[in-house]
Design an enzyme around this catalytic site. Structure first.
Site, PDB file in Angstrom:
ATOM      1  N   GLU A   1       9.331   8.129 -16.667  1.00 23.14           N
ATOM      2  CA  GLU A   1       7.926   8.487 -16.895  1.00 23.14           C
ATOM      3  C   GLU A   1       7.478   8.050 -18.290  1.00 23.14           C
ATOM      4  OE1 GLU A   1       7.003  12.655 -15.273  1.00 23.14           O
ATOM      5  OE2 GLU A   1       9.169  12.517 -15.197  1.00 23.14           O
TER       6      GLU A   1
ATOM      7  N   SER B   1      13.787  21.542 -16.322  1.00 22.12           N
ATOM      8  CA  SER B   1      12.522  22.220 -16.598  1.00 22.12           C
ATOM      9  C   SER B   1      12.828  23.522 -17.315  1.00 22.12           C
ATOM     10  CB  SER B   1      11.800  22.499 -15.276  1.00 22.12           C
ATOM     11  OG  SER B   1      10.975  23.638 -15.393  1.00 22.12           O
TER      12      SER B   1
ATOM     13  N   LYS C   1      15.313  21.656 -11.509  1.00 23.13           N
ATOM     14  CA  LYS C   1      14.660  20.364 -11.733  1.00 23.13           C
ATOM     15  C   LYS C   1      15.558  19.315 -12.393  1.00 23.13           C
ATOM     16  CE  LYS C   1      10.349  19.944 -11.474  1.00 23.13           C
ATOM     17  NZ  LYS C   1       9.658  19.098 -10.503  1.00 23.13           N
TER      18      LYS C   1
ATOM     19  N   HIS D   1       0.847  -1.219   0.000  1.00 21.99           N
ATOM     20  CA  HIS D   1       0.000   0.000   0.000  1.00 21.99           C
ATOM     21  C   HIS D   1       0.874   1.259   0.000  1.00 21.99           C
ATOM     22  CE1 HIS D   1      -3.291  -2.729   1.374  1.00 21.99           C
ATOM     23  NE2 HIS D   1      -2.288  -3.267   2.063  1.00 21.99           N
TER      24      HIS D   1
END
Ligand code: ARG
Length: 485
Positions: free
Chosen positions: A301, A288, A294, A164
């Site tokens: 992803e 970024s 970043k 979880h």
């Protein structure tokens, strides 16, 4: 006859050349070109068979083989620039045949005897799937080697496991790496099993358009000419209508992709500032355009994101087939678009995953810092009590109470409790004295990972045993030097 007429459309006064959209709409050349080596291989097998049964002469066969060899060499050299690619000829099959006729004349005009594009494309696709499976298996192997190297290098780092996404029990990093390897092992087994399914490698050549041929084709001979193929397919209608091999392969691709996506998600989380478990190599992160600090895990992803496209391909193929009558329908031409897209995505994802795994840094200090949070050793304490004769359901309750005691008394780990405190709670359920000083050997993540003894465990013993099996399986080849450092 107009000079723009397609060579196989003489029953009509004109064809799709009358409308540029129709010409483009019906063509598959831009995506089926990549079948050219398989198409040529299939044509050679068919031609050899035609010669064997006397439908073409030895000279015809030589001319066909020489022409096909020349075409193959030209395409290999010129790729998309090969002048034989003519979209008005619709597809790879007609382009190669037209080029062959230019080179070999009447011999080339005999090649399509007893053959249709329907059995031709089914054969090409079967040959392509066979080669593609081998390629994917190789890439899976390479990724497995990278995971094994990582496990050899950092496998003993103690870390939390999660259910979880909440802290569960302590494990070693190698235990988790072995989990990814187990999923890749299944992916490989699944792919290998596709070839075992005889229907998937049955050779459709000789099935013709749908009903076979009245000429004396020797389909066993054709199949023997294609060593990667099985025996001839059993039914000409089914052989030209079925895309089962493509679907099975696509399903295997979706499963591979799904597991890569789960792994990517896990490492995306590990790479957050909140977790800080891993640092992804700069090559595999992006900045970024607005936020200067970043380092986003975009490659991971995209592995996760491309999985959607791979699933889409499977659903597209299934949906494409579901309404078709049992023979060839032009819908089937689209199969390759989807299958190739899924395959290309999974190939890229596997290679990208290998690059990321090879260069990742596991931040042991950072992982260690947080290890005493989350009561990772609570289950171990419950099992300790079991060894002292406490029924597990009781020990589970006792430890739950002890966790509560820590929480309400400003402590955050079970090791901070005294033996007396533990026994006081035990005494409420049974006679006191269950806990001895040896309890501290069962507490703390570093102790716990050494205590697991069940087969397949994610602690030290399970990891070491699984790693040894993997090393043996991969032939204990040196894995990019990482392991030897
Ligand atoms: N390019 C086509 C395909 O991929 C070839 C088959 C065309 N067959 C036909 N009967 N029109 O399916």
């Amino acid at each position: 006859m107009s000079s723009t007429h397609k060579p196989w459309e003489h029953a009509k006064s004109s064809g799709s050349e009358g409308d540029p959209l129709a010409a483009r709409f019906v063509a598959s050349l831009d995506y089926d070109k990549r079948l050219y080596t398989h198409d040529i291989r299939g044509s050679k097998a068919h031609a050899a068979m035609l010669c064997k049964v006397g439908l073409i002469t030895d000279d015809d066969l030589s001319a066909i083989n020489a022409g096909l060899d020349a075409i193959e060499a030209e395409i290999a050299e010129q790729g998309d620039a090969w002048p034989g690619w003519k979209v008005e000829l619709e597809d790879v099959h007609m382009c190669i045949e037209a080029a062959l006729i230019e080179k070999a004349g009447d011999a080339g005009r005999k090649l399509h005897t007893g053959r249709s594009r329907n059995d031709q494309v089914a054969t090409d696709l079967m040959l392509w799937v066979d080669a593609a499976e081998e390629q994917i298996l190789d890439q899976i192997d390479t990724l497995c080697e990278a995971f094994v190297s990582l496990a050899e290098k950092d496998g003993h780092i103690v870390m939390p496991s999660y259910t979880h996404l909440q802290r569960a029990q302590p494990i070693v990093l190698g235990g988790e790496v072995m989990a990814w390897l187990a999923s890749l092992d299944r992916a490989a087994t699944r792919l290998n099993s596709l070839n075992v399914n005889a229907g998937n490698s049955a050779c459709p050549l000789g099935s013709g358009a749908i009903a076979g041929s009245s000429l004396p084709l020797d389909r066993d001979f054709t199949a023997m000419e294609l060593p990667m193929a099985g025996p001839p397919s059993e039914n000409s209608i089914d052989a030209t209508a079925s895309r089962d091999a493509a679907l099975d392969f696509c399903y295997a691709l979706t499963m591979t992709s799904m597991w890569l996506s789960r792994w990517a998600e896990q490492w995306i989380i590990y790479a957050t500032t909140e977790f800080g478990f891993i640092t992804i190599a700069d090559t595999y992160t992006t900045g970024s355009s607005m936020m200067p600090q970043k380092q986003n895990p975009d490659m991971l992803e995209l592995i996760r994101g491309k999985t959607g496209q791979v699933y889409g391909s499977l659903v597209a193929l299934l949906t494409m087939c579901k309404g078709l009558t049992v023979g060839y329908n032009r819908d089937l031409q689209e199969d390759k678009r989807h299958l190739f897209a899924a395959y290309d995505a999974v190939c890229d994802c596997l290679d990208m995953a290998t690059g990321i795994v090879k260069t990742v840094t596991f931040n042991e200090d950072r992982i260690k810092q947080g290890l005493d949070r989350g009561y990772l050793d609570a289950t171990s304490l419950a099992e300790y009590l079991v060894t002292k004769g406490v029924p597990f359901r009781t020990s589970h309750q006792v430890v739950g109470r002890l966790v509560g005691l820590c929480n309400t008394t400003g402590r955050y780990k079970l090791e901070q409790l005294t033996v007396d405190e533990m026994n006081a709670v035990c005494a409420e359920y049974r006679s006191a004295g269950a806990v001895g000083a040896d309890v501290f050997d069962w507490l703390g993540p570093a102790n716990v990972v050494k205590r697991y003894q069940s087969a397949g465990n994610a602690g030290v013993s399970g990891f070491e045993q699984q790693l040894a099996a993997w090393k043996e399986r991969l032939g204990d080849q040196p894995t990019d030097g990482q392991a030897d450092e």
